[in-house]
Every structure is written in C-alpha cells, then in structure tokens.
Scaffold this motif. Structure first.
Motif, mmCIF file in Angstrom:
data_model
loop_
_atom_site.group_PDB
_atom_site.id
_atom_site.type_symbol
_atom_site.label_atom_id
_atom_site.label_comp_id
_atom_site.label_asym_id
_atom_site.label_seq_id
_atom_site.Cartn_x
_atom_site.Cartn_y
_atom_site.Cartn_z
ATOM 1 N N GLY A 82 70.191 40.236 17.580
ATOM 2 C CA GLY A 82 70.037 40.409 16.131
ATOM 3 C C GLY A 82 71.234 41.385 15.548
ATOM 4 N N VAL A 83 71.963 41.547 16.334
ATOM 5 C CA VAL A 83 73.151 42.377 15.914
ATOM 6 C C VAL A 83 74.002 41.874 14.812
ATOM 7 C CG1 VAL A 83 75.318 43.655 16.512
ATOM 8 C CG2 VAL A 83 73.354 43.933 17.960
ATOM 9 N N GLY A 84 74.328 42.516 13.559
ATOM 10 C CA GLY A 84 74.818 42.129 12.510
ATOM 11 C C GLY A 84 76.128 41.536 12.593
ATOM 12 N N VAL A 85 76.997 42.662 13.181
ATOM 13 C CA VAL A 85 78.377 42.617 13.391
ATOM 14 C C VAL A 85 79.021 42.705 14.686
ATOM 15 C CG1 VAL A 85 80.839 43.391 12.350
ATOM 16 C CG2 VAL A 85 78.672 43.452 10.962
ATOM 17 N N ILE A 86 79.787 42.044 15.220
ATOM 18 C CA ILE A 86 80.106 42.078 16.478
ATOM 19 C C ILE A 86 81.676 42.088 16.403
ATOM 20 C CG2 ILE A 86 80.514 40.953 18.735
ATOM 21 C CD1 ILE A 86 77.910 39.621 18.411
ATOM 22 N N THR A 109 65.555 52.109 3.240
ATOM 23 C CA THR A 109 66.763 51.705 3.629
ATOM 24 C C THR A 109 67.176 50.693 4.513
ATOM 25 O OG1 THR A 109 67.294 54.123 3.364
ATOM 26 C CG2 THR A 109 68.972 52.820 4.624
ATOM 27 N N SER A 110 68.083 49.760 4.121
ATOM 28 C CA SER A 110 68.430 48.543 5.072
ATOM 29 C C SER A 110 69.593 49.176 5.537
ATOM 30 C CB SER A 110 68.542 47.348 4.264
ATOM 31 O OG SER A 110 69.271 46.294 4.922
ATOM 32 N N VAL A 111 69.456 48.739 6.972
ATOM 33 C CA VAL A 111 70.632 49.260 7.839
ATOM 34 C C VAL A 111 70.989 48.171 8.790
ATOM 35 C CG1 VAL A 111 71.336 51.128 9.560
ATOM 36 C CG2 VAL A 111 70.078 51.626 7.600
ATOM 37 N N GLU A 112 72.126 47.931 8.902
ATOM 38 C CA GLU A 112 72.705 47.018 10.031
ATOM 39 C C GLU A 112 73.269 47.753 11.015
ATOM 40 O OE1 GLU A 112 73.801 42.176 9.104
ATOM 41 O OE2 GLU A 112 74.974 43.709 7.911
ATOM 42 N N LEU A 113 73.638 47.181 12.286
ATOM 43 C CA LEU A 113 74.291 47.766 13.330
ATOM 44 C C LEU A 113 75.736 46.696 13.498
ATOM 45 C CD1 LEU A 113 71.630 48.971 15.905
ATOM 46 C CD2 LEU A 113 72.778 50.256 14.026
ATOM 47 N N LEU A 114 76.568 47.530 13.658
ATOM 48 C CA LEU A 114 77.768 47.011 14.299
ATOM 49 C C LEU A 114 78.282 47.561 15.674
ATOM 50 C CD1 LEU A 114 81.281 46.946 12.172
ATOM 51 C CD2 LEU A 114 81.128 47.778 14.651
ATOM 52 N N ASP A 115 78.338 46.423 16.568
ATOM 53 C CA ASP A 115 78.566 46.314 17.832
ATOM 54 C C ASP A 115 79.965 46.662 18.044
ATOM 55 O OD1 ASP A 115 77.144 46.935 20.846
ATOM 56 O OD2 ASP A 115 78.866 45.270 20.852
ATOM 57 N N THR A 116 80.567 47.500 18.851
ATOM 58 C CA THR A 116 81.815 47.350 19.261
ATOM 59 C C THR A 116 82.299 47.750 20.856
ATOM 60 O OG1 THR A 116 84.136 48.572 18.999
ATOM 61 C CG2 THR A 116 82.239 50.194 18.704
ATOM 62 N N GLY A 129 73.411 57.494 2.749
ATOM 63 C CA GLY A 129 73.826 56.456 2.087
ATOM 64 C C GLY A 129 74.373 55.392 2.887
ATOM 65 N N ALA A 130 74.761 55.676 4.251
ATOM 66 C CA ALA A 130 75.292 54.663 5.110
ATOM 67 C C ALA A 130 74.394 53.479 5.124
ATOM 68 C CB ALA A 130 75.977 55.289 6.269
ATOM 69 N N ASP A 131 74.865 52.109 5.243
ATOM 70 C CA ASP A 131 73.792 51.101 5.744
ATOM 71 C C ASP A 131 74.381 50.280 6.748
ATOM 72 O OD1 ASP A 131 76.118 49.930 4.329
ATOM 73 O OD2 ASP A 131 75.098 48.763 2.758
ATOM 74 N N LEU A 132 75.453 50.736 7.399
ATOM 75 C CA LEU A 132 76.198 50.254 8.767
ATOM 76 C C LEU A 132 76.410 51.236 9.669
ATOM 77 C CD1 LEU A 132 77.064 47.143 10.023
ATOM 78 C CD2 LEU A 132 79.223 47.928 9.078
ATOM 79 N N VAL A 133 75.901 50.976 10.848
ATOM 80 C CA VAL A 133 76.420 52.066 11.847
ATOM 81 C C VAL A 133 77.083 51.486 13.086
ATOM 82 C CG1 VAL A 133 75.397 53.790 13.649
ATOM 83 C CG2 VAL A 133 74.200 53.443 11.294
ATOM 84 N N HIS A 134 78.208 51.835 13.403
ATOM 85 C CA HIS A 134 78.960 51.370 14.620
ATOM 86 C C HIS A 134 78.292 51.919 15.800
ATOM 87 C CE1 HIS A 134 83.006 50.533 12.365
ATOM 88 N NE2 HIS A 134 81.885 50.371 11.365
ATOM 89 N N CYS A 135 78.084 51.197 16.886
ATOM 90 C CA CYS A 135 77.380 51.600 18.153
ATOM 91 C C CYS A 135 78.110 50.801 19.163
ATOM 92 C CB CYS A 135 76.009 51.396 18.147
ATOM 93 S SG CYS A 135 75.029 51.492 16.544
ATOM 94 N N THR A 136 78.037 51.351 20.423
ATOM 95 C CA THR A 136 78.143 50.200 21.785
ATOM 96 C C THR A 136 77.183 50.569 22.516
ATOM 97 O OG1 THR A 136 79.052 52.272 22.930
ATOM 98 C CG2 THR A 136 80.552 51.127 21.575
ATOM 99 N N VAL A 137 76.753 49.295 23.349
ATOM 100 C CA VAL A 137 75.783 49.248 24.194
ATOM 101 C C VAL A 137 76.015 50.412 25.245
ATOM 102 C CG1 VAL A 137 74.346 47.855 25.932
ATOM 103 C CG2 VAL A 137 75.637 46.922 23.752
ATOM 104 N N ASN A 138 74.775 51.389 25.621
ATOM 105 C CA ASN A 138 74.756 52.267 26.611
ATOM 106 C C ASN A 138 75.696 53.237 26.160
ATOM 107 O OD1 ASN A 138 73.137 50.439 27.905
ATOM 108 N ND2 ASN A 138 74.631 49.603 29.282
ATOM 109 N N GLY A 139 76.150 53.399 25.112
ATOM 110 C CA GLY A 139 77.051 54.565 24.548
ATOM 111 C C GLY A 139 78.361 54.287 25.267
ATOM 112 N N LEU A 140 78.851 53.343 25.477
ATOM 113 C CA LEU A 140 80.184 53.129 26.247
ATOM 114 C C LEU A 140 81.196 53.330 25.219
ATOM 115 C CD1 LEU A 140 79.944 49.764 28.136
ATOM 116 C CD2 LEU A 140 80.505 52.116 29.284
#
Length: 508
Positions: free
Chosen positions: A47-51, A11-18, A219-230
C-alpha cells in the motif's frame, strides 16, 4: 490498543518509496528490470502511495526498467528523479511516469559550489522547469537539495516560487543526514505554510526516523523512505521503521504493516544486502528471545517483552537457545518439536544447552534434539541419511553424486550446479524427490580453525510448510559439511510417520 492523544493523531501521511532509485545508489547495489518489477509489486501490496522507480536520465537500461514498472498499472503513483534540466523531464515522459521529482540546489554550497550558479538563477530555472513539467501533465514535487544546510529564508522563497509555478508539493531534504529534529521541524513548519510538503531524511547521525517524525509533527504529509534503510553512506530512513513508529506510537496508518517483513526479505535478496540481526522491525533478533527471564515472561504473556505482536509486521516469535536459555525456554522448544520430557530431564537438558552456549556455540534445533534424545534415552529412526558423496569442480560444469538411505531404501543421484555445493544439493534433491521441496532460508559458513587443515562450520536453516529447523555441521570439506547439514535438516523436517510415507512413495 489505547494510546494517549498526540499532535499526530489526525494527521494523514503517505510514504514515498525510493528504494528503486536512492536505495540503488548504495555501494554494490544494482537492480535488474525484473527485480525492480518484483519490488514494485511488493510495494503495491504493502500500500505504498508513491514509488520512485528510478532516474530516467541514467541511461537506456534504466528507462527500460522504469517503463516496466509503469506498465504494471499500479495504484501507486510511479515517478522519476530529474535533475534541473528539461532533457531529464523529456526522458521521464518517455517512460510514461505519473510524476517527477525535480531536484534543485537549495544551499549556497550547492548553488555556488556544485552548479556554479546564483540564487536568482536557480529561482528562474526552477520556475521554468516546474511550468514545463506541469504543462506536460506531470505531478511535480520540487526537492531543495541540501535543504537542511540552506538559508531558511531562501529555502522558503525557492519553494514558494516552485508552488506558484505549478508544483504540487515541495520537499525538505536533509541530503547528507546533517541536521536534528529541531531544525527539521522549524524548516518544515515554514514550508507547510506554503503548501503540501514532504520530508527526505538520511541516517548519517542515526536520526533518520527522528527527523522524519519531527517533519510529520511540523506538517509534512509525505515521507521519503527506502526498504531496509538502503541508500548512500548510512542510508535513507527505513520505510518499515517509519511505518511502525507512526502507527504504533501515534496511531497514524500509512501502509499494510503485515507486508513489511516480506518486503524487507525481497529487497535483501535482490540487493544482496543482508539484514543486520538487530535491525528494528525486520532483523532476525527483533522477536527472538534467549534470556531465561525474558523467555519465561514471554511464555506467560507474549506482550511482556515486546512492544507489539510480531504478526503485526508479518513476523513470528522465536525462542532462541543459548547460554542464557532457562528451563521454560527449553521446555517450550521441546514441546514445539513434540518431545516429551520430565521436569528433571528438562533441567538436565537446559544445563547441557547452557554448557554448549558457554563454549561459544550457536545452539541449533538439531543440537537440542540430539541432547534430548541422549537425556531421555529416546530412539529415533532416521528417514534420510547420507551414505556417500563425491563432488568435482575441475571441469566446465561442477558435478556431484550422492548415495542416500531414504526411508530404508538406498538411492543414488547426481546433479550439476554453479559450484560443488550447489551441485551436491541438487543431487540430494533429486534423490529424495518432491519431499525435498523445503526452502533453504539461511546458509552460513564460519571458519573454526586456521591453517591447511582448517575446519569450517556450515549452518543451514530449512523450512517446510509451517516447520523450520536449524542444523550445523563441521567438516574439513565445505561441500560435505553443507550436504550433511542439509540432509540432517531434511531428516528432522520429515521425521513424522506421514512424511516418511511420502518420502518412501516418492517417484515410485
């Protein structure tokens, strides 16, 4: 490292940081444009893919901050959050973002109770907004708000409508951290049949990472995250936890793991939200060993009590001292500080360290060295010593003056600051000169006694080059305790002969 094959291996997965949008919605968090730029650059290095840089509809100040991020020319896609109205898209376009996240209601609770609409109207509005944004050259992700509590049949229809209207992807949102991995997998697997799908999970049930991994497996290939779980309430899923879980457990690479600790520290400083000591990946205790059994095992094999090397995420291993520390841990700590001791002396030092820990004290590096000097009879010539301190804060600008003995020379200096402690620290740095360019990595104040004669303990951790030292001092006056702790820490950091010569010749 050999791993068993898993469904995620290919699986190819990118991270989106919000962090700059959803993370900033945590109570008490407000990021300046400069801070958003600093964090965005750190995300780029990782190297985060989406900001997601913010929400353009918030106001002029937010739009200025988003524009500052888009002006950086990052490799990452920079986006803005948009509500289900055209004006939000127009405001995002003025910030020159690459894309938008169109948030539309998915559950009946939100469709009827929040926006006072109907399912049919939401479908129509969504198609119109997606077409409008796509026609203006924007990358478009449609997020079905409260998707985890939505009727799955309607959620599927909503997202199919969005894709047919020109959306690049859809997103399953567990907006209030309501659901579990089974429901997440079921919903995402249906949406993945339609087209590219993302996952946006919250940690209200402590299932943020679990649901993110369930979404990827479905099947998700992009995960929304925040640094430190904020984030709001219990926060969003933590970027560093998703990244290490995907790579360590499943062999799925997402970001540059060695940048994670620096990223976490930068966000903690900017937001003022300290990292919990037991926080996974980036917490102070994540690679710290105190237990005698664990310390001994770790010294024999550094993988004995760690899932992966600390260097993987930009960390270093620490052997902490306390009542659980055994002889092996004490010997290792002494060797780190260049202290020679016989087996008998190490045993005596270990016993005294345990006794100190039994009294509820944090056993600092300075404590260990003081005990070692007493047990071994070693003499230590101080390089820096506090002789006198005066601090005032009654005027408009707090001031302080210090008198120090520096490499045998008496030096007097003064300083100003935001408070008496800050002013005194400035004075110490002025007196010592460039040799005082050590980083103050941690500063803690604990009340030891109550009442009018209360005593406080100030603990500082200072680092210079590749050495660090922790010192605690207890006094009735917080300024004196702070300065004594800092001076003793600097003295420990400058105790070798070469450093003494540097100090002695400074500012000649």
């Amino acid at each position: 490292m050999t791993r068993p094959p898993t469904p995620l291996t290919d699986t190819s997965v990118e991270l989106l940081d919000t962090t700059l949008r959803d993370g900033e919605q945590a109570p008490g968090v407000s990021l300046s444009p400069d801070e958003k730029v600093e964090i965005a650059r750190a995300l780029e290095r990782a190297g985060v893919g989406v900001i997601e840089a913010g929400s353009a509809c918030t106001g002029a100040g937010e739009r200025k901050a988003i524009s500052r991020v888009t002006d950086l020319g990052l490799e990452a896609r920079v986006t803005s959050f948009c509500r289900g109205v055209r004006n939000d898209v127009d405001l995002a376009l003025k910030c020159d973002v690459d894309g938008v996240h169109l948030v539309v209601p998915a559950s009946d609770r939100h469709v009827e109770g929040k926006v006072g609409s109907t399912r049919e109207d939401v479908l129509e509005t969504t198609a119109d907004l997606v077409g409008y944004a796509a026609d203006h050259g924007l990358w478009v992700e449609v997020i079905g708000e409260d998707g985890s509590r939505a009727d799955l049949g309607y959620l599927e229809t909503l997202m199919e409508t969005a894709l047919e209207a020109g959306a690049d992807r859809t997103c399953f949102a567990d907006t209030v951290g309501h659901t579990g991995p089974e429901r997440t997998a079921a919903a995402v697997s249906r949406l993945a049949e339609l087209g590219p799908v993302s996952a946006h999970t919250h940690d209200d049930l402590g299932l943020g990472v679990t649901n993110a991994l369930a979404a990827v497996s479905a099947g998700a290939d992009l995960v929304h995250c925040t640094v430190n779980g904020l984030g709001e309430r219990a926060g969003n899923v933590a970027l560093e936890e998703v990244a290490i879980a995907l790579e360590h457990v499943y062999g799925v690479e997402t970001v540059e793991l060695s940048e994670l600790y620096d990223l976490a520290q930068r966000v903690a400083r900017a937001t003022g939200v300290e990292l919990a000591p037991n926080k996974a990946v980036v917490g102070q205790n994540a690679f710290t060993h105190e237990s005698g059994i664990h310390t001994d095992g770790t010294l024999k094999d550094d993988r004995m009590y760690e899932p992966y090397p600390p260097e993987t995420v930009g960390r270093e291993r620490r052997l902490a001292l306390g009542k659980h520390t055994g002889r092996a841990g004490v010997r290792a700590a002494l060797e780190e500080h260049g202290v020679d001791a016989t087996d008998e002396q190490v045993g005596t030092i270990a016993t005294r360290v345990t006794e100190l820990g039994d009294r509820g004290r944090r056993v600092t590096d300075a404590d260990l060295l003081t005990i070692a000097e007493d047990v071994t009879g070693a003499d230590r010539d101080r390089t820096v010593e506090l002789l006198d301190l005066n601090a005032t804060s009654g005027g408009a600008v707090p001031t302080a003056s210090v008198r120090l003995s520096v490499a045998g020379e008496e030096r007097i200096a003064s300083g100003t600051g935001s408070g008496p402690v800050d002013a005194a620290v400035s004075a110490v740095r002025e007196a010592i000169g460039s040799a005082a360019d050590a980083d103050l990595e941690a500063y803690h104040v604990d009340a030891v006694t109550g009442g009018t004669d209360a005593v406080v303990t100030v603990e500082v951790m200072m680092a210079r080059d590749d050495r660090s030292v922790t010192v605690a001092r207890s006094e009735a006056d917080i300024t004196r305790a702070s300065v004594e702790a800092m001076v003793d820490a600097l003295d420990r950091l400058l105790e070798d002969e070469d450093e003494r010569q540097v100090v002695a010749s400074a500012d000649d």
